[in-house]
Design a protein around this motif. Structure first.
Motif, PDB file in Angstrom:
ATOM      1  N   ASN A 169     -70.885  20.328  25.657  1.00 53.53           N
ATOM      2  CA  ASN A 169     -69.637  21.067  25.405  1.00 53.53           C
ATOM      3  C   ASN A 169     -69.848  22.576  25.362  1.00 53.53           C
ATOM      4  O   ASN A 169     -69.002  23.298  24.834  1.00 53.53           O
ATOM      5  CB  ASN A 169     -69.034  20.610  24.072  1.00 53.53           C
ATOM      6  N   ASN A 172     -66.962  24.719  26.965  1.00 54.08           N
ATOM      7  CA  ASN A 172     -65.723  24.701  26.177  1.00 54.08           C
ATOM      8  C   ASN A 172     -65.863  25.513  24.901  1.00 54.08           C
ATOM      9  O   ASN A 172     -64.944  26.257  24.508  1.00 54.08           O
ATOM     10  CB  ASN A 172     -65.358  23.255  25.827  1.00 54.08           C
ATOM     11  N   ILE A 173     -67.017  25.385  24.240  1.00 54.48           N
ATOM     12  CA  ILE A 173     -67.248  26.139  22.999  1.00 54.48           C
ATOM     13  C   ILE A 173     -67.255  27.643  23.289  1.00 54.48           C
ATOM     14  O   ILE A 173     -66.655  28.438  22.561  1.00 54.48           O
ATOM     15  CB  ILE A 173     -68.579  25.715  22.349  1.00 54.48           C
ATOM     16  N   LYS A 175     -65.794  29.181  25.768  1.00 52.03           N
ATOM     17  CA  LYS A 175     -64.437  29.602  26.142  1.00 52.03           C
ATOM     18  C   LYS A 175     -63.569  29.773  24.902  1.00 52.03           C
ATOM     19  O   LYS A 175     -62.832  30.762  24.759  1.00 52.03           O
ATOM     20  CB  LYS A 175     -63.836  28.567  27.090  1.00 52.03           C
ATOM     21  N   LYS A 176     -63.645  28.813  23.968  1.00 53.55           N
ATOM     22  CA  LYS A 176     -62.834  28.882  22.756  1.00 53.55           C
ATOM     23  C   LYS A 176     -63.255  30.052  21.872  1.00 53.55           C
ATOM     24  O   LYS A 176     -62.426  30.688  21.214  1.00 53.55           O
ATOM     25  CB  LYS A 176     -62.950  27.566  21.983  1.00 53.55           C
ATOM     26  N   LYS A 177     -64.548  30.332  21.870  1.00 53.76           N
ATOM     27  CA  LYS A 177     -65.031  31.460  21.076  1.00 53.76           C
ATOM     28  C   LYS A 177     -64.470  32.779  21.612  1.00 53.76           C
ATOM     29  O   LYS A 177     -64.057  33.657  20.846  1.00 53.76           O
ATOM     30  CB  LYS A 177     -66.555  31.484  21.084  1.00 53.76           C
ATOM     31  N   GLU A 179     -61.661  33.116  23.310  1.00 57.45           N
ATOM     32  CA  GLU A 179     -60.222  33.131  23.007  1.00 57.45           C
ATOM     33  C   GLU A 179     -59.974  33.521  21.552  1.00 57.45           C
ATOM     34  O   GLU A 179     -59.048  34.275  21.250  1.00 57.45           O
ATOM     35  CB  GLU A 179     -59.631  31.751  23.287  1.00 57.45           C
ATOM     36  N   LEU A 180     -60.827  33.012  20.645  1.00 57.50           N
ATOM     37  CA  LEU A 180     -60.677  33.343  19.230  1.00 57.50           C
ATOM     38  C   LEU A 180     -60.931  34.825  18.982  1.00 57.50           C
ATOM     39  O   LEU A 180     -60.183  35.491  18.256  1.00 57.50           O
ATOM     40  CB  LEU A 180     -61.632  32.496  18.395  1.00 57.50           C
ATOM     41  N   TYR A 255     -64.393  31.100  11.138  1.00 59.24           N
ATOM     42  CA  TYR A 255     -64.696  30.722  12.518  1.00 59.24           C
ATOM     43  C   TYR A 255     -66.077  31.204  12.947  1.00 59.24           C
ATOM     44  O   TYR A 255     -66.792  30.524  13.678  1.00 59.24           O
ATOM     45  CB  TYR A 255     -63.636  31.286  13.478  1.00 59.24           C
TER      46      TYR A 255
END
Length: 264
Positions: A169, A172-173, A175-177, A179-180, A255
């Motif tokens: 993952n 995905n991790i 990418k989400k980081k 975005e955050l 986060y």
């Protein structure tokens, strides 16, 4: 090696050492010639591995058994090998996890007997020292691949340890980081703009109050009450913004702790 009359007469004129060298030279010339003819004869022949590589399919059509007589010998060989594979769990290659590329293959009999890919991590090069069965996780991976010039997709089940799960993952991790981080940055800029606007409005109100005091010190009670009310509302808005800033900073810290744990 047969000799004609002329070659025999030529060898008779030579001494023992020269005759030996001549015979050995003729022997190797003949041997190399035969070897070259054999290589030319089998040059276009393929090994079983090459045939399997050309005709193997990750998932074959279930209706293929009905038309088995129409298959070529090479396709029958590939199908025989495919039927011997165990297709409940797969072995995964995560060596290119940073680019989001993975490799999958079905398990063979020896791997099923030893429990590899089901009771052990299915990563081909797992480096985790923790091999507890309780911590293994099962994933259904949407595997996109190209086969026979066609784009295909299949859901494949794999079992991974915690470390290899993060590698699977990783994209995905990451990418989400991002975005955050983008979201927190935008929230921070919005809060700065709000604070700046509130400061400007409060300074304008103070100037307005000073002008009113100079012009008329004996203002009515209603005006004073309205001013007090306006100031109390502004103070409430400022306190709300400070509260929002604290919540955003707290959420950011949480986060960051989560992502730091993920990438340890």
């Amino acid at each position: 090696m047969e000799l004609n009359k002329e070659q025999y007469e030529l060898l008779k004129k030579l001494n023992a050492v020269e005759r030996h060298k001549k015979l050995i030279e003729s022997y190797f010339n003949q041997k190399n010639k035969e070897k070259k003819n054999t290589e030319d004869q089998y040059r276009n022949f393929k090994t079983d591995y090459q045939i399997l590589k050309e005709n193997h399919q990750f998932l074959r059509d279930e209706n293929e058994n009905e038309n088995i007589d129409q298959l070529t010998w090479e396709e029958k060989l590939a199908k025989t090998y495919y039927d011997r594979l165990y297709k409940e769990y797969a072995i995964i290659d995560l060596s290119r996890y940073k680019s989001g590329q993975i490799g999958l293959r079905w398990r063979i009999e020896s791997e099923v007997i030893s429990g590899i890919g089901q009771f052990n991590c299915a990563n081909k090069k797992c480096i985790s020292s923790d091999k507890k069965i309780e911590e293994l996780k099962s994933f259904e991976v949407p595997f996109s691949y190209k086969e026979l010039n066609e784009d295909k997709i299949a859901l494949v089940k794999v079992v991974l340890c915690p470390l290899c799960s993060k590698l699977l993952n990783y994209s995905n991790i990451k990418k989400k980081k991002k975005e955050l981080q983008k979201y927190l940055k935008e929230e921070k800029n919005k809060n700065k703009k709000r604070k700046k606007n509130n400061n400007n409005s409060s300074s304008e109100d103070e100037e307005y109050d000073d002008d009113d005091d100079d012009e008329d010190d004996s203002g009515s009670d209603n005006e004073r009450k309205s001013k007090k009310k306006r100031k109390s509302i502004e103070n409430q808005e400022i306190s709300k913004e400070e509260k929002v800033n604290k919540e955003v900073s707290k959420e950011k810290d949480q986060y960051e702790d989560v992502f730091n744990d993920m990438f340890l």
